[in-house]
Motif scaffolding. Structure first.
Motif, short mmCIF file in Angstrom:
data_model
loop_
_atom_site.label_atom_id
_atom_site.label_comp_id
_atom_site.label_asym_id
_atom_site.label_seq_id
_atom_site.Cartn_x
_atom_site.Cartn_y
_atom_site.Cartn_z
N ALA A 84 -5.07 1.29 5.68
CA ALA A 84 -5.32 2.03 6.91
C ALA A 84 -4.10 2.04 7.82
O ALA A 84 -3.78 3.06 8.46
N MET A 85 -3.38 0.92 7.90
CA MET A 85 -2.15 0.88 8.70
C MET A 85 -1.10 1.82 8.13
O MET A 85 -0.39 2.51 8.87
N VAL A 86 -1.00 1.88 6.80
CA VAL A 86 -0.04 2.79 6.18
C VAL A 86 -0.43 4.24 6.45
O VAL A 86 0.43 5.09 6.73
N ASP A 87 -1.72 4.54 6.38
CA ASP A 87 -2.16 5.90 6.65
C ASP A 87 -1.87 6.30 8.10
O ASP A 87 -1.49 7.45 8.37
N ALA B 273 0.86 -1.18 0.00
CA ALA B 273 0.00 0.00 0.00
C ALA B 273 0.89 1.23 0.00
O ALA B 273 1.95 1.24 0.64
N PRO B 274 0.50 2.29 -0.71
CA PRO B 274 1.36 3.48 -0.85
C PRO B 274 1.46 4.27 0.46
O PRO B 274 0.48 4.42 1.19
N LEU B 275 2.66 4.79 0.70
CA LEU B 275 2.97 5.63 1.86
C LEU B 275 3.16 7.05 1.36
O LEU B 275 4.11 7.33 0.61
N ARG B 276 2.25 7.96 1.74
CA ARG B 276 2.24 9.32 1.22
C ARG B 276 2.71 10.31 2.28
O ARG B 276 2.48 10.12 3.48
N ASP B 277 3.34 11.40 1.79
CA ASP B 277 3.70 12.47 2.69
C ASP B 277 2.58 13.51 2.74
O ASP B 277 1.51 13.31 2.17
N ALA B 278 2.84 14.64 3.43
CA ALA B 278 1.80 15.65 3.59
C ALA B 278 1.40 16.28 2.27
O ALA B 278 0.26 16.73 2.11
N ALA B 279 2.31 16.34 1.31
CA ALA B 279 2.02 16.93 0.01
C ALA B 279 1.36 15.95 -0.95
O ALA B 279 1.05 16.31 -2.09
#
Length: 823
Positions: A787-790, A754-760
């Motif tokens: 959900a775990m990644v978020d 699952a993708p891990l995103r930064d604030a941008a």
């Protein structure tokens, strides 16, 4: 002396009473399936009868439950901000009643104003109807036929006997009698109105009381329903969660869609001058709760009024055009955007359900038909005893493509099987080897499983003939290109593909030969037969360099070892690739198994077979895996990764390690890691667990993990490019990754990320799960992984890392022609 071990002799030695009892028991056992069907039909009839007989109380109760699904999220939100549950329920119910009351007053006022205006349009209505009558009486295309019928009718009446004439005269002499109802007094009118409103008012009061108590006792009702659903608490919880989620989403989105339809309808009708525009807008929004017919009923009133109040036809055409435009926008833009996912019901099941519930409970049942059917669908999905409901009502295909093709072959319809296969090849963008690996080989596996158990000789003949026609058609539609230059320069002979023992093995060998030929390498097949000296002599493998021996049998070890030994003894120079495609073997010790079976390479999928043959020949065949694509904004993403500072933060590393440990325990996998994808490489930030590939020590595996892998070979790079979660149930059977050398060396068979995103919003990497065994991964588990990644990303942003400002790229240069920005 007669034999006593025959069936007759055995029965003769059994006492008649015992034989009769055994026959009676066998007869009773044979009636068990029939009795089950009859019992099921009787129970269904009782349930339907109970639903109809108890509709007086069940209809308000069902309405209350549906309304509670809509109102409960508002109650939960008020509770989260500190409002007690009783006060929250009263506030939500009071606000709902206020909105309904204001709407009812508004609609009543609009109806009163419209009723006052209707007498003004009587002359227009009368003129319009007279004009239509004149047009209908005018001579038309059927005037000649009408005159002919009139002449025939007059001749028949003239030829009729006098008796009929006299009886006709008597009938014409009969006078019409008009019955006039007595006028009611004001008191009688009030009582009649009370009788008409008594039932709806009672139902509304019951619904209100039920809604209040359901919202107050939601937790207790949930516990009671969990207890009724059975002892499997996990399955019952999932069923209730899914039913509540689907129904709440459907009702809330339906309300939003209807409001977004009714308001533009009212404004549009007001703009074009239709009287009572806001009344018709409210009616349109309300009637759209009724499936299928509600929109047509709501459109009938404004169109009829537009026809009646305007002397011409322009207002009618404007009204019809407005309704058509709103329907197109609502059905094709608003509903797909707001719903996101469907209710999971098929179109036919929606129509049947609407008819069924409308017959039982009338118009209210028609409105509630979709939510009630969703409940039945979810119950059938989670309760094995009612699984037939999921099959009958669901919109998901009940047969996958391999099963559909296999069934058409068994039915003796190879033409439809070929159509389905060609459609699958086109869906795979003409990738015939991918079709063979993902669709055709599963067909052969099903056939091999049924070969000795249930298949009849006629079924086997149909399958063999149908598969031959299918392969002939695909080879004709997709002919192989000329052989690659390296093949002619190397002096190697063609690759020979042989079937192991059965006809199915030979069909699979034809697939392998066609797939090799499509990649530019000449490949041939030989006739299969019993493993005799004459058969081996006819193989003529003197010029062959590689032999691909295909086996679809579930237990091929002994026969494959014997075949390889005979080939090796007769042609020592031949390199043998043993393709065991009939069974998904566990990874580990692959090279030892190949040597034990007398082969040079052992493969389990078509993609692996193509890759191994290419390695043995030393040719640059087309890659047997798909490289990860590069997204358009990759430069900004890589810059954000490098500016985030995640590599030098030990606290973040520990946080990621805690997440990976939890992921291993939750999903029961061998390894989990947080990987970051740079411009060229994928490197793990932390990992937990070990795959334990064969022949690799723990220290060597850790060193390989620290070194990372090229981005082109990384499954995580596919997640980064797609920006959404991805699960691969079996790496070895997925055309994108089956020939990936890194995954093959590490023994990876399952992947989920699952993708891990930064604030941008930049995707810096993934949280991925790895396992050496294939496994299923349903959408709920994929959402849980996301959900775990978020949560992990939120912890990153809370610590001030992974939220560094990223410089915006410079704007594109203006065009030299018109001075506009180049897209």
């Amino acid at each position: 002396m007669p034999r006593t071990d025959s069936p007759q002799g055995a029965n003769a030695s059994v006492p008649p009473s015992a034989a009769g009892g055994r026959d009676g028991l066998a007869a009773l056992l044979g009636l068990v399936p029939t009795l089950r069907v009859l019992a099921g039909l009787a129970i269904a009839a009782l349930i339907i009868g109970g639903l109809y007989a108890g509709r007086t109380i069940l209809v308000p109760l069902a309405l209350a439950f549906l309304l509670s699904f809509v109102l409960d999220p508002l109650v939960v939100r008020l509770k989260r901000i500190g409002v007690p549950r009783l006060a929250a329920v009263l506030l939500v119910v009071g606000a709902t009643l206020s909105v309904l009351g204001v709407t009812a007053v508004f609609v009543t006022n609009e109806a009163r104003v419209l009723s006052e205006q209707l007498p003004q349009y009587q002359n227009t209505i009368r003129k319009k109807l007279r004009s239509l009558a004149q047009q209908l009486r005018a001579p038309g295309m059927f005037e000649g036929a009408k005159r002919t019928l009139d002449i025939v009718q007059s001749e028949v009446e003239a030829a009729a006997p006098a008796l009929s004439g006299s009886s006709g005269a008597r009938r014409r002499a009969v006078q019409r009698v008009e019955v006039q109802e007595p006028q009611l007094s004001p008191a009688q009118q009030a009582l009649a109105a009370f009788d008409a409103l008594k039932r709806p008012a009672t139902d509304a009061g019951l619904v209100l009381v039920f809604v209040i108590f359901i919202l107050l006792d939601r937790v207790d009702l949930r516990d009671r329903l969990l207890r009724l659903l059975g002892g499997n608490l996990h399955r019952a919880t999932d069923a209730m969660d899914e039913a509540g989620e689907r129904i709440s989403r459907y009702l809330i989105m339906q309300l939003t869609v209807n409001v977004s339809y009714g308001i533009p309808m009212a404004l549009g009708l007001w703009a074009i001058g239709v009287p009572g525009a806001f009344l018709w807008g409210a009616l349109a929004g309300l009637m759209r709760f009724v499936p299928y017919v509600g929109a047509f009923v709501a459109a009938l009133f404004p169109v009829t009024l537009a026809f009646a109040v305007h002397p011409g036809w322009s207002l009618v055409l404007w009204t019809i055009g407005l309704i058509v435009v709103l329907e197109l926008i609502s059905n094709n833009i608003i509903e797909p955007w707001l719903y996101g996912a469907s209710t999971g019901l098929s179109i036919l099941s929606l129509i049947v359900a609407a008819t069924f519930w409308a017959t039982l409970w009338g118009p209210v049942g028609l409105i509630m038909s979709t939510p009630l059917t969703v409940c039945l669908l979810v119950v059938g999905r989670y309760l094995p005893q009612l699984a037939f409901l999921d099959v009958l009502l669901g919109s998901q295909p009940v047969l996958d493509e391999p099963t559909r093709i296999y069934q058409r072959m068994l039915a003796g319809d190879p033409d439809e099987a070929i159509e389905l296969s060609v459609a699958q090849v086109e869906a795979l963008r003409g990738d015939v080897p991918a079709f063979y690996g993902q669709v055709a080989l599963p067909v052969l596996r099903m056939a091999m499983g049924d070969h000795m158990r249930v298949a009849t000789p006629e079924h086997r003949l149909r399958l063999f003939q149908g598969m031959d026609e299918l392969l002939d058609d695909l080879q004709e539609q997709y002919p192989p290109p000329p052989p690659v230059a390296a093949a002619s320069e190397s002096g190697h002979g063609p690759v020979v593909c042989l079937g192991g023992k059965w006809e199915l093995d030979h069909i699979a060998a034809r697939m392998a030969a066609h797939a090799l030929a499509l990649q530019g390498w000449p490949a041939q097949t030989r006739a299969f037969g019993p493993l005799t000296a004459e058969h081996l002599e006819g193989l003529a493998l003197e010029d062959a360099q590689v032999v691909c021996l295909v086996w679809m049998s579930p237990e091929p070890a002994a026969a494959a070892r014997h075949f390889c030994r005979r080939l090796r003894r007769r042609w020592p120079h031949v390199r043998i690739v043993l393709a065991l495609w009939g069974e998904l073997l566990e990874p580990g010790g692959v090279q030892d198994d190949a040597q034990a079976l007398g082969a040079d390479e052992l493969t389990f999928t078509l993609a692996q077979t193509l890759a191994r043959i290419g390695e043995l020949q030393g040719l640059e065949l087309r890659r047997a895996f798909e490289e990860a694509p590069i997204p358009r904004d990759d430069a900004a993403r890589v810059q954000a990764l490098r500016a985030s500072g995640v590599w030098d933060n030990e606290a973040l590393r520990q946080l990621c390690l805690h997440t990976t440990k939890r992921a291993v325990d939750i999903f029961d996998v061998q390894q989990a890691m947080v990987s970051l994808v740079d411009a060229e490489m994928q490197r793990p930030l932390c990992s937990h667990g070990r795959l334990a590939p064969p022949g690799v020590t723990e220290a060597e595996e850790e060193e390989a993990l620290r070194a990372g892998m090229p981005r082109a070979l990384s499954p995580c790079a596919h997640v980064v490019a797609a920006r959404r979660p991805m699960a691969v149930a079996d790496i070895g059977r997925d055309a994108r990754f089956a020939g990936n050398p890194v995954l093959h060396a590490r023994g990876v068979r399952f992947y989920a990320g699952a993708p891990l995103r930064d604030a941008a919003g930049h995707v810096l990497g993934t949280l991925c799960l790895l396992d050496s065994r294939p496994r299923a991964f349903d959408p709920r588990e994929l959402r849980l992984l996301q959900a775990m990644v978020d949560d992990l990303a939120a912890s990153w942003r809370g610590s001030g890392v992974a939220a560094a400002p990223v410089p915006r790229p410079p704007p594109p240069a203006p065009s030299a022609t018109v001075g506009q920005v180049v897209p």
